[in-house]
Design a protein around this motif. Structure first.
Motif, PDB file in Angstrom:
ATOM      1  N   VAL A   1       0.830  -1.211   0.000  1.00 23.80           N
ATOM      2  CA  VAL A   1       0.000   0.000   0.000  1.00 23.80           C
ATOM      3  C   VAL A   1       0.865   1.261   0.000  1.00 23.80           C
ATOM      4  O   VAL A   1       1.762   1.413   0.824  1.00 23.80           O
ATOM      5  N   VAL A   2       0.578   2.152  -0.941  1.00 29.02           N
ATOM      6  CA  VAL A   2       1.066   3.528  -0.877  1.00 29.02           C
ATOM      7  C   VAL A   2      -0.114   4.356  -0.378  1.00 29.02           C
ATOM      8  O   VAL A   2      -1.050   4.639  -1.145  1.00 29.02           O
ATOM      9  N   PRO A   3      -0.155   4.715   0.906  1.00 29.21           N
ATOM     10  CA  PRO A   3      -1.381   5.286   1.469  1.00 29.21           C
ATOM     11  C   PRO A   3      -1.551   6.770   1.139  1.00 29.21           C
ATOM     12  O   PRO A   3      -0.591   7.541   1.119  1.00 29.21           O
ATOM     13  N   HIS A   4      -2.796   7.139   0.888  1.00 26.58           N
ATOM     14  CA  HIS A   4      -3.168   8.540   0.672  1.00 26.58           C
ATOM     15  C   HIS A   4      -4.419   8.799   1.506  1.00 26.58           C
ATOM     16  O   HIS A   4      -5.537   8.486   1.078  1.00 26.58           O
ATOM     17  N   ALA A   5      -4.249   9.351   2.691  1.00 25.05           N
ATOM     18  CA  ALA A   5      -5.366   9.632   3.595  1.00 25.05           C
ATOM     19  C   ALA A   5      -5.858  11.052   3.375  1.00 25.05           C
ATOM     20  O   ALA A   5      -5.067  12.000   3.324  1.00 25.05           O
ATOM     21  N   PHE A   6      -7.157  11.191   3.235  1.00 23.50           N
ATOM     22  CA  PHE A   6      -7.793  12.497   3.075  1.00 23.50           C
ATOM     23  C   PHE A   6      -8.764  12.699   4.231  1.00 23.50           C
ATOM     24  O   PHE A   6      -9.189  11.737   4.880  1.00 23.50           O
ATOM     25  N   PRO A   7      -9.159  13.943   4.506  1.00 22.70           N
ATOM     26  CA  PRO A   7     -10.142  14.177   5.577  1.00 22.70           C
ATOM     27  C   PRO A   7     -11.466  13.485   5.275  1.00 22.70           C
ATOM     28  O   PRO A   7     -11.828  13.284   4.108  1.00 22.70           O
ATOM     29  N   ASP A   8     -12.179  13.116   6.324  1.00 18.29           N
ATOM     30  CA  ASP A   8     -13.498  12.527   6.156  1.00 18.29           C
ATOM     31  C   ASP A   8     -14.393  13.487   5.373  1.00 18.29           C
ATOM     32  O   ASP A   8     -14.353  14.700   5.594  1.00 18.29           O
ATOM     33  N   HIS A   9     -15.172  12.957   4.448  1.00 20.54           N
ATOM     34  CA  HIS A   9     -16.093  13.727   3.596  1.00 20.54           C
ATOM     35  C   HIS A   9     -15.345  14.652   2.626  1.00 20.54           C
ATOM     36  O   HIS A   9     -15.894  15.653   2.171  1.00 20.54           O
ATOM     37  N   HIS A  10     -14.098  14.326   2.304  1.00 25.90           N
ATOM     38  CA  HIS A  10     -13.312  15.174   1.402  1.00 25.90           C
ATOM     39  C   HIS A  10     -13.986  15.286   0.037  1.00 25.90           C
ATOM     40  O   HIS A  10     -14.496  14.306  -0.511  1.00 25.90           O
ATOM     41  N   ALA A  11     -13.993  16.497  -0.509  1.00 27.05           N
ATOM     42  CA  ALA A  11     -14.528  16.736  -1.856  1.00 27.05           C
ATOM     43  C   ALA A  11     -13.375  16.597  -2.839  1.00 27.05           C
ATOM     44  O   ALA A  11     -12.546  17.498  -2.983  1.00 27.05           O
ATOM     45  N   TYR A  12     -13.331  15.468  -3.543  1.00 31.04           N
ATOM     46  CA  TYR A  12     -12.189  15.167  -4.400  1.00 31.04           C
ATOM     47  C   TYR A  12     -12.212  15.983  -5.686  1.00 31.04           C
ATOM     48  O   TYR A  12     -13.259  16.329  -6.226  1.00 31.04           O
ATOM     49  N   ALA A  13     -10.996  16.256  -6.184  1.00 34.51           N
ATOM     50  CA  ALA A  13     -10.797  16.832  -7.510  1.00 34.51           C
ATOM     51  C   ALA A  13      -9.742  15.987  -8.209  1.00 34.51           C
ATOM     52  O   ALA A  13      -8.976  15.263  -7.572  1.00 34.51           O
ATOM     53  N   ALA A  14      -9.694  16.078  -9.517  1.00 32.32           N
ATOM     54  CA  ALA A  14      -8.773  15.237 -10.278  1.00 32.32           C
ATOM     55  C   ALA A  14      -7.333  15.421  -9.836  1.00 32.32           C
ATOM     56  O   ALA A  14      -6.550  14.457  -9.797  1.00 32.32           O
ATOM     57  N   GLU A  15      -6.977  16.631  -9.450  1.00 34.08           N
ATOM     58  CA  GLU A  15      -5.591  16.877  -9.059  1.00 34.08           C
ATOM     59  C   GLU A  15      -5.195  16.169  -7.767  1.00 34.08           C
ATOM     60  O   GLU A  15      -4.001  16.006  -7.482  1.00 34.08           O
ATOM     61  N   ASP A  16      -6.173  15.728  -6.991  1.00 31.75           N
ATOM     62  CA  ASP A  16      -5.848  14.965  -5.784  1.00 31.75           C
ATOM     63  C   ASP A  16      -5.178  13.640  -6.120  1.00 31.75           C
ATOM     64  O   ASP A  16      -4.546  13.024  -5.249  1.00 31.75           O
ATOM     65  N   PHE A  17      -5.310  13.201  -7.373  1.00 26.62           N
ATOM     66  CA  PHE A  17      -4.793  11.899  -7.772  1.00 26.62           C
ATOM     67  C   PHE A  17      -3.516  12.015  -8.605  1.00 26.62           C
ATOM     68  O   PHE A  17      -3.115  11.050  -9.255  1.00 26.62           O
ATOM     69  N   ALA A  18      -2.882  13.161  -8.549  1.00 29.70           N
ATOM     70  CA  ALA A  18      -1.605  13.340  -9.251  1.00 29.70           C
ATOM     71  C   ALA A  18      -0.496  12.757  -8.381  1.00 29.70           C
ATOM     72  O   ALA A  18       0.287  13.478  -7.756  1.00 29.70           O
ATOM     73  N   PHE A  19      -0.428  11.427  -8.341  1.00 28.93           N
ATOM     74  CA  PHE A  19       0.481  10.743  -7.427  1.00 28.93           C
ATOM     75  C   PHE A  19       1.892  10.573  -7.985  1.00 28.93           C
ATOM     76  O   PHE A  19       2.803  10.213  -7.246  1.00 28.93           O
ATOM     77  N   GLY A  20       2.073  10.768  -9.287  1.00 29.96           N
ATOM     78  CA  GLY A  20       3.411  10.703  -9.843  1.00 29.96           C
ATOM     79  C   GLY A  20       3.868   9.327 -10.270  1.00 29.96           C
ATOM     80  O   GLY A  20       4.983   9.185 -10.779  1.00 29.96           O
ATOM     81  N   SER A  21       3.063   8.303 -10.079  1.00 26.99           N
ATOM     82  CA  SER A  21       3.426   6.956 -10.524  1.00 26.99           C
ATOM     83  C   SER A  21       2.158   6.247 -10.981  1.00 26.99           C
ATOM     84  O   SER A  21       1.118   6.335 -10.321  1.00 26.99           O
ATOM     85  N   PRO A  22       2.222   5.535 -12.107  1.00 29.95           N
ATOM     86  CA  PRO A  22       1.012   4.937 -12.698  1.00 29.95           C
ATOM     87  C   PRO A  22       0.666   3.586 -12.086  1.00 29.95           C
ATOM     88  O   PRO A  22       0.650   2.563 -12.769  1.00 29.95           O
ATOM     89  N   LEU A  23       0.354   3.581 -10.809  1.00 28.96           N
ATOM     90  CA  LEU A  23      -0.037   2.355 -10.126  1.00 28.96           C
ATOM     91  C   LEU A  23      -1.560   2.229 -10.117  1.00 28.96           C
ATOM     92  O   LEU A  23      -2.274   3.236 -10.259  1.00 28.96           O
ATOM     93  N   PRO A  24      -2.087   1.025  -9.920  1.00 28.51           N
ATOM     94  CA  PRO A  24      -3.533   0.907  -9.698  1.00 28.51           C
ATOM     95  C   PRO A  24      -3.959   1.730  -8.488  1.00 28.51           C
ATOM     96  O   PRO A  24      -3.172   1.932  -7.551  1.00 28.51           O
ATOM     97  N   VAL A  25      -5.192   2.197  -8.504  1.00 27.15           N
ATOM     98  CA  VAL A  25      -5.752   2.971  -7.396  1.00 27.15           C
ATOM     99  C   VAL A  25      -6.913   2.183  -6.798  1.00 27.15           C
ATOM    100  O   VAL A  25      -7.839   1.791  -7.512  1.00 27.15           O
TER     101      VAL A  25
END
Length: 337
Positions: A269-293
């Motif tokens: 796991v490469v963990p990405h924790a966000f606040p509860d009820h976070h309003a996601y945007a596409a840029e939140d997923f700019a992780f820099g490596s093309p792994l499954p999500v």
């Protein structure tokens, strides 16, 4: 009555450290306000409203995640299988225009209705009504043809008269330090739990199936289901990701629980924790490596508009003993009565 809101779960609620002095000053004031409000309803100074169909309230005494949503999903599915036509009343926490009641439709933006109501509508197909007045939401559901209402997170919403109360508690956190907000996590005093007809202990995913709950508590275990591609396609068992590195996304009350579930399945796991009820945007997923999500089902319903190949939702479903369902049925009138 609104309750104190803090940006994150304070460490002192659960780690045994002493609460700050300011919280110890405010907690008795919060407790007094609760007592006055409860007394006003008990004496009829404030009026309860009943929608005319049975009402099952699922909630907790502790602020934050405890497993309410999986239990609501299970209760709704069980009622549907038993021939009921359930509807779900919810506040719709964090939604835009909270004063505006709304019907929740699968696929609508979570910003309009809240992530948990959207998940419930998507997973169950049941009518879902969001309204900060849960009694008004229940009345709307009854008027729309629902013959039973399940209220998501409504123990403290006394305006809604109810037939059955179900308290959910997380086994690891339980009641934390046992103090009222903001010194501790309690929304109400501990003795309030005795008023609930049914009490459920969430054992989580990793606990043994026969791990006992305490006396008077029904054990609930969460079963992980196959990962669902957000763009459609064949579901994949978690074992398909074993030995791989994945980006794990969780914007829930306790993200580490989701990450631990994936690790237990042999996933790196490469963990990405966000606040509860976070309003996601596409840029939140700019992780820099093309792994499954891999993400929770609650997060996934908020990411459909910008989902990419390789993104998966990991649903969990609640499993409860047959005795729980018998106890719930015993507290409800016969269907159609």
């Amino acid at each position: 009555m609104s309750r104190p809101r803090l940006p994150q779960t304070p460490a002192w609620w659960f780690d045994g450290s002493p609460p700050p002095a300011w919280t110890r000053v405010l907690a008795p004031l919060y407790g007094a306000a609760i007592a006055i409000r409860r007394a006003a309803y008990a004496r009829g100074l404030l009026r309860r409203r009943h929608p005319g169909v049975p009402v099952v309230v699922v909630g907790n005494l502790v602020a934050g995640g405890s497993g309410k949503t999986p239990l609501v999903l299970a209760v709704v599915a069980h009622l549907q299988a038993a021939g009921w036509t359930p509807g779900v009343a919810s506040r719709g926490y964090g939604r835009a225009e909270p004063a505006t009641p709304r019907w929740v439709e699968p696929g609508m933006p979570a910003a309009l209705c809240g992530d948990e109501p959207l998940l419930i509508a998507h997973a169950t197909g049941a009518p879902v009504r969001v309204d900060r007045d849960r009694a008004a939401a229940a009345a709307a559901l009854a008027a729309a043809g629902c013959d039973i209402v399940v209220c998501d997170d409504g123990l403290q919403h006394y305006r809604l008269a109810r037939d059955v109360e179900v308290e959910v508690q997380d086994r690891r956190r339980r009641y934390g330090n046992g103090l009222l907000l903001p010194a501790g996590p309690l929304r109400e005093p501990l003795e309030r739990a005795a008023d609930c007809a049914l009490r459920v202990m969430n054992l989580g995913v990793a606990e043994a199936a026969d791990d006992p709950a305490c006396a008077g508590e029904w054990p609930m275990r969460l079963r992980v289901e196959a990962a669902q591609p957000l763009l459609g396609g064949r579901p994949l068992p978690l074992s398909a990701f074993a030995g791989q590195r994945v980006h794990a996304v969780a914007g829930i009350g306790e993200p580490e629980r989701f990450f631990a579930t994936l690790r237990d399945a042999g996933i790196a796991v490469v963990p990405h924790a966000f606040p509860d009820h976070h309003a996601y945007a596409a840029e939140d997923f700019a992780f820099g490596s093309p792994l499954p999500v891999l993400m929770t089902e609650k997060d996934a319903v908020k990411c459909m508009a910008f989902a990419q190949p390789g993104w998966h939702s990991v649903p969990v479903r609640a499993c409860l003993p047959e005795g729980f369902w018998q106890a719930l049925a015993a507290r409800l009138p016969a269907r159609g009565a």
